[in-house]
Motif scaffolding. Sequence first.
Motif, PDB file in Angstrom:
ATOM      1  N   GLN A   1       7.748   8.531 -10.576  1.00 52.15           N
ATOM      2  CA  GLN A   1       8.598   8.752  -9.404  1.00 52.15           C
ATOM      3  C   GLN A   1       7.746   9.011  -8.160  1.00 52.15           C
ATOM      4  O   GLN A   1       8.036   8.478  -7.074  1.00 52.15           O
ATOM      5  CB  GLN A   1       9.545   9.934  -9.660  1.00 52.15           C
ATOM      6  CG  GLN A   1      10.620   9.627 -10.684  1.00 52.15           C
ATOM      7  CD  GLN A   1      11.440  10.846 -11.057  1.00 52.15           C
ATOM      8  OE1 GLN A   1      10.956  11.973 -11.003  1.00 52.15           O
ATOM      9  NE2 GLN A   1      12.679  10.626 -11.464  1.00 52.15           N
ATOM     10  N   GLU A   2       6.714   9.813  -8.328  1.00 51.51           N
ATOM     11  CA  GLU A   2       5.814  10.099  -7.209  1.00 51.51           C
ATOM     12  C   GLU A   2       5.123   8.824  -6.716  1.00 51.51           C
ATOM     13  O   GLU A   2       5.007   8.581  -5.508  1.00 51.51           O
ATOM     14  CB  GLU A   2       4.762  11.128  -7.635  1.00 51.51           C
ATOM     15  CG  GLU A   2       3.758  11.469  -6.538  1.00 51.51           C
ATOM     16  CD  GLU A   2       2.396  11.889  -7.089  1.00 51.51           C
ATOM     17  OE1 GLU A   2       1.390  11.542  -6.460  1.00 51.51           O
ATOM     18  OE2 GLU A   2       2.350  12.537  -8.145  1.00 51.51           O
ATOM     19  N   LEU A   3       4.673   8.018  -7.650  1.00 47.61           N
ATOM     20  CA  LEU A   3       4.000   6.762  -7.281  1.00 47.61           C
ATOM     21  C   LEU A   3       4.930   5.833  -6.516  1.00 47.61           C
ATOM     22  O   LEU A   3       4.527   5.188  -5.538  1.00 47.61           O
ATOM     23  CB  LEU A   3       3.475   6.058  -8.540  1.00 47.61           C
ATOM     24  CG  LEU A   3       2.226   6.668  -9.167  1.00 47.61           C
ATOM     25  CD1 LEU A   3       2.003   6.124 -10.579  1.00 47.61           C
ATOM     26  CD2 LEU A   3       0.993   6.393  -8.301  1.00 47.61           C
ATOM     27  N   ILE A   4       6.186   5.765  -6.954  1.00 45.36           N
ATOM     28  CA  ILE A   4       7.150   4.875  -6.290  1.00 45.36           C
ATOM     29  C   ILE A   4       7.522   5.399  -4.908  1.00 45.36           C
ATOM     30  O   ILE A   4       7.519   4.653  -3.922  1.00 45.36           O
ATOM     31  CB  ILE A   4       8.412   4.713  -7.163  1.00 45.36           C
ATOM     32  CG1 ILE A   4       8.078   3.939  -8.447  1.00 45.36           C
ATOM     33  CG2 ILE A   4       9.504   3.977  -6.393  1.00 45.36           C
ATOM     34  CD1 ILE A   4       9.182   3.957  -9.486  1.00 45.36           C
ATOM     35  N   VAL A   5       7.842   6.688  -4.830  1.00 45.94           N
ATOM     36  CA  VAL A   5       8.360   7.257  -3.580  1.00 45.94           C
ATOM     37  C   VAL A   5       7.250   7.561  -2.573  1.00 45.94           C
ATOM     38  O   VAL A   5       7.312   7.151  -1.413  1.00 45.94           O
ATOM     39  CB  VAL A   5       9.183   8.535  -3.867  1.00 45.94           C
ATOM     40  CG1 VAL A   5       9.618   9.203  -2.556  1.00 45.94           C
ATOM     41  CG2 VAL A   5      10.407   8.195  -4.706  1.00 45.94           C
ATOM     42  N   LYS A   6       6.215   8.283  -3.016  1.00 46.35           N
ATOM     43  CA  LYS A   6       5.187   8.729  -2.075  1.00 46.35           C
ATOM     44  C   LYS A   6       4.091   7.686  -1.851  1.00 46.35           C
ATOM     45  O   LYS A   6       3.647   7.471  -0.723  1.00 46.35           O
ATOM     46  CB  LYS A   6       4.572  10.053  -2.555  1.00 46.35           C
ATOM     47  CG  LYS A   6       5.541  11.224  -2.512  1.00 46.35           C
ATOM     48  CD  LYS A   6       4.849  12.525  -2.889  1.00 46.35           C
ATOM     49  CE  LYS A   6       5.809  13.704  -2.813  1.00 46.35           C
ATOM     50  NZ  LYS A   6       5.147  14.977  -3.221  1.00 46.35           N
ATOM     51  N   GLU A   7       3.640   7.074  -2.950  1.00 43.79           N
ATOM     52  CA  GLU A   7       2.552   6.092  -2.824  1.00 43.79           C
ATOM     53  C   GLU A   7       3.058   4.688  -2.507  1.00 43.79           C
ATOM     54  O   GLU A   7       2.287   3.814  -2.141  1.00 43.79           O
ATOM     55  CB  GLU A   7       1.721   6.062  -4.112  1.00 43.79           C
ATOM     56  CG  GLU A   7       0.963   7.337  -4.400  1.00 43.79           C
ATOM     57  CD  GLU A   7      -0.174   7.572  -3.426  1.00 43.79           C
ATOM     58  OE1 GLU A   7      -0.600   6.619  -2.738  1.00 43.79           O
ATOM     59  OE2 GLU A   7      -0.653   8.728  -3.348  1.00 43.79           O
ATOM     60  N   LYS A   8       4.363   4.492  -2.697  1.00 41.26           N
ATOM     61  CA  LYS A   8       5.001   3.192  -2.419  1.00 41.26           C
ATOM     62  C   LYS A   8       4.366   2.045  -3.227  1.00 41.26           C
ATOM     63  O   LYS A   8       4.115   0.957  -2.705  1.00 41.26           O
ATOM     64  CB  LYS A   8       4.970   2.882  -0.921  1.00 41.26           C
ATOM     65  CG  LYS A   8       5.750   3.894  -0.086  1.00 41.26           C
ATOM     66  CD  LYS A   8       5.693   3.579   1.390  1.00 41.26           C
ATOM     67  CE  LYS A   8       6.599   4.485   2.204  1.00 41.26           C
ATOM     68  NZ  LYS A   8       6.366   5.916   2.002  1.00 41.26           N
ATOM     69  N   VAL A   9       4.121   2.318  -4.506  1.00 42.82           N
ATOM     70  CA  VAL A   9       3.572   1.261  -5.356  1.00 42.82           C
ATOM     71  C   VAL A   9       4.640   0.193  -5.598  1.00 42.82           C
ATOM     72  O   VAL A   9       5.831   0.477  -5.650  1.00 42.82           O
ATOM     73  CB  VAL A   9       3.059   1.804  -6.713  1.00 42.82           C
ATOM     74  CG1 VAL A   9       1.971   2.843  -6.510  1.00 42.82           C
ATOM     75  CG2 VAL A   9       4.195   2.345  -7.571  1.00 42.82           C
ATOM     76  N   GLN A  10       4.185  -1.048  -5.742  1.00 42.82           N
ATOM     77  CA  GLN A  10       5.099  -2.148  -6.048  1.00 42.82           C
ATOM     78  C   GLN A  10       5.079  -2.503  -7.531  1.00 42.82           C
ATOM     79  O   GLN A  10       5.950  -3.242  -8.007  1.00 42.82           O
ATOM     80  CB  GLN A  10       4.727  -3.387  -5.222  1.00 42.82           C
ATOM     81  CG  GLN A  10       4.987  -3.222  -3.734  1.00 42.82           C
ATOM     82  CD  GLN A  10       4.808  -4.528  -2.973  1.00 42.82           C
ATOM     83  OE1 GLN A  10       5.074  -5.609  -3.490  1.00 42.82           O
ATOM     84  NE2 GLN A  10       4.339  -4.426  -1.749  1.00 42.82           N
ATOM     85  N   TYR A  11       4.083  -1.986  -8.249  1.00 46.45           N
ATOM     86  CA  TYR A  11       3.951  -2.271  -9.687  1.00 46.45           C
ATOM     87  C   TYR A  11       3.513  -1.003 -10.405  1.00 46.45           C
ATOM     88  O   TYR A  11       2.725  -0.222  -9.875  1.00 46.45           O
ATOM     89  CB  TYR A  11       2.920  -3.387  -9.938  1.00 46.45           C
ATOM     90  CG  TYR A  11       3.314  -4.690  -9.290  1.00 46.45           C
ATOM     91  CD1 TYR A  11       4.085  -5.624  -9.988  1.00 46.45           C
ATOM     92  CD2 TYR A  11       2.938  -4.981  -7.977  1.00 46.45           C
ATOM     93  CE1 TYR A  11       4.476  -6.806  -9.383  1.00 46.45           C
ATOM     94  CE2 TYR A  11       3.330  -6.161  -7.363  1.00 46.45           C
ATOM     95  CZ  TYR A  11       4.102  -7.071  -8.081  1.00 46.45           C
ATOM     96  OH  TYR A  11       4.495  -8.241  -7.467  1.00 46.45           O
TER      97      TYR A  11
END
Length: 390
Positions: free
Chosen positions: A82-92
């Motif tokens: 969740q942190e990677l998606i929301v804060k880091e804005k990862v696409q994969y």
Amino acid sequence: MKKLFLAAIAAVAIGTSASADTIKVGVIGPFSGPFALQGKNFKAGIDAYMAVNGNKVGNDTVEIVYRDVPQADPAQSKALAQELIVKEKVQYLAGFYFTPDAMAVTPILKQGNVPMVIMNAATSAIVTKSPLVVRTSFTTWQTSTPIAKVAVEAGVKKVISVVSDYGPGIDAENAFKAGFEKAGGQVVEAIRMPLATNDFSPIMQRIKDSGAEGVFAFLPSGPTTLGFVKAYNDNGLKAAGIKFFAPGDLTQESDLPALGDAALGIQTTFHYAVSHDSPENKAFVEAATKAIGNKAELSFPSVSAYDGMYVIYKMIEATGGKQDAEKAVDAVKGLAWTSPRGPVSIDPESRHITQNIYLREVVKADDGTYINKEVQTFEKQGDPGLAAVK
């Protein structure tokens, strides 16, 4: 909390455009703790791929963002995803050494608009939990089914099964039993051990008492497998002629120096051996050795990570850098290429990797090192376990 997360990832998905200069890939795995070497192999495979192919796809730069989960921890894995998606804005999202960690993240893939590329977790059911999951590793059904045939051909009629009590272990137990009994063998007892088991002497006594001619074993690669193989020898099972059958997790190359002569002759079936003889593998091993720093530490998660990056680069290419998880996954269905492990493809229906499975035997090479020598090939193996979870 869930509403806040959904709102946040919706904003992320809307805000991502095709003109993004940097495409982030979030990799979750064990980079510290008892399984740190497996995470180190993830990183070696990723670094090797990017060293050979560069860090750009078209005009976009690929950036890897790592997150550490030292041992199986589904809640922590989901929180980090969740942190990677929301804060880091990862696409994969990629990595995932343990099945429970991967399973915990699958429910958020659709909302986050991100594909998941499994670089290890080996339970068949993971790909059924979300249409956005692609696997470049293997399953324990895939690697455990052929060894049942090997056991029967070795003249063994009675086997005791010993596995770690979690998804892949149960898959391995079921796969071996199905193949062994179909060929006329009998599983006299099936033991499931807690994942944290490290004293195997009582288990070895049960194996001796079972009257079995052989033991089939599965444990997650790392300290536990090393301890199990040592206990098999130290408790006299090898000397007693009780044959040892397992998928290749039990003799990963990084454990062979510690096992030494105790491992000689052990046969396993697996999707990859560092000693695989092909031009593609020689080039891979050279690049991955530079990345990891010590060839003796190189093991199977590295090749799944290397191929995982190949798939991610193809996804980025197909989407033009835009965040579109469904389009990205659709683009790699049916994708075929020559991996360091041999010919592979992504099954368009299951999104699981089709690959050769090799029978390997631990031998001492000319230079005195221990290797898994490939002695037989089971070509184009899919995942028999998918039928079991449908």
